[in-house]
Design a protein around this motif. Structure first.
Motif, PDB file in Angstrom:
ATOM      1  N   PRO A   1      30.658 -87.474  15.572  1.00  0.00           N
ATOM      2  CA  PRO A   1      31.132 -86.491  16.552  1.00  0.00           C
ATOM      3  C   PRO A   1      29.989 -85.612  17.057  1.00  0.00           C
ATOM      4  CG  PRO A   1      32.559 -86.555  14.625  1.00  0.00           C
ATOM      5  CD  PRO A   1      31.338 -87.360  14.273  1.00  0.00           C
TER       6      PRO A   1
ATOM      7  N   ARG B   1      28.123 -87.390  21.409  1.00  0.00           N
ATOM      8  CA  ARG B   1      28.408 -88.193  20.235  1.00  0.00           C
ATOM      9  C   ARG B   1      27.288 -89.218  20.038  1.00  0.00           C
ATOM     10  NH1 ARG B   1      34.763 -89.374  21.749  1.00  0.00           N
ATOM     11  NH2 ARG B   1      35.619 -87.386  20.957  1.00  0.00           N
TER      12      ARG B   1
ATOM     13  N   GLU C   1      33.981 -81.034  16.491  1.00  0.00           N
ATOM     14  CA  GLU C   1      34.341 -80.875  17.897  1.00  0.00           C
ATOM     15  C   GLU C   1      35.462 -79.870  18.123  1.00  0.00           C
ATOM     16  OE1 GLU C   1      35.000 -84.721  19.668  1.00  0.00           O
ATOM     17  OE2 GLU C   1      32.944 -85.392  19.242  1.00  0.00           O
TER      18      GLU C   1
END
Length: 233
Positions: free
Chosen positions: A154, A162, A200
């Protein structure tokens, strides 16, 4: 090489800073590294969720380190970084760090799984940061196995993307969750969810990469662990 291995609470702030400045930044691109202040705060933090094992030479200089993230809710430990100072790679320091940390962290956390990330050598070439083939061969020699899911790291901060085409490895698994060469899907999915949320901040059900990940994970209640050799050919 004569080295000493120490946990994060057995080294001082300057040595933790040296781990980031002199080892990690020379071993990983910016997109794969958390911010310096965030790293130092996390390793020195009171909650103990970020752990490190540091390799020191005879003079007390940092020559390598391994960093882990403990996800207590799903009882999975992620090996975030394994790195050795340039010029010392291939000399056994990385092997020593991994072997020692698995013992220490296994005793400290009693995890269901200890997992790690590695670049897929079929996609990622060797760079100034290291050789994906050499890394995977090292992990194979240490007994790591691969979970066949479309894994990505992530995004670690706002200006990072990413990191795609990674392999998700199992370094160690509790016997109760390692049956006939498979691991329990619920544990793996719990880790994937917690890691996405931690990095995230949310999980978008319409995200195509996340949907592909869930499709691979949810098709069975047990995920096979594969030999790394198939990813080296």
């Amino acid at each position: 090489m004569d080295i000493r291995v120490r946990d994060e609470h057995e080294v001082d702030d300057a040595q933790l800073a040296a781990l980031y400045d002199d080892v990690l930044t020379l071993s990983f691109p910016r997109s794969e590294l958390v911010d310096r202040a965030e790293f130092l705060d996390a390793v020195a933090g009171p909650d103990g969720d970020t752990c490190a094992v540091v390799a020191l030479d005879a003079a007390g200089e940092v020559v390598g380190g391994i960093v882990g993230e403990w996800f207590a809710q799903c009882r999975v430990l992620l090996v975030s970084y394994v790195a050795v100072a340039p010029g010392l790679r291939g000399g056994g320091v990385g092997r020593r760090l991994i072997s020692e940390s698995l013992i220490r962290w296994g005793s400290r956390f009693s995890p269901l799984l200890i997992v790690g990330e590695v670049e897929d050598p079929r996609v990622h070439p060797a760079t100034e940061y290291g050789d994906p083939v050499a890394r995977l061969r090292l992990y194979e020699a240490l007994g790591a196995l691969i979970l066949p899911v479309p894994y990505f790291q992530p995004a670690l901060h706002e200006d990072a993307d990413r990191v795609r085409d990674l392999l998700l490895m199992v370094f160690a698994a509790s016997p109760a969750y390692r049956l006939d060469g498979h691991v329990d899907t619920s544990v793996v999915r719990g880790f994937l969810e917690q890691n996405l949320l931690a990095c995230e901040g949310h999980i978008d059900p319409g995200d195509e990469e996340i949907r592909a990940l869930w499709a691979a994970v949810d098709r069975t209640d047990r995920i096979p662990m594969l030999a790394p050799q198939r990813y080296l050919t």
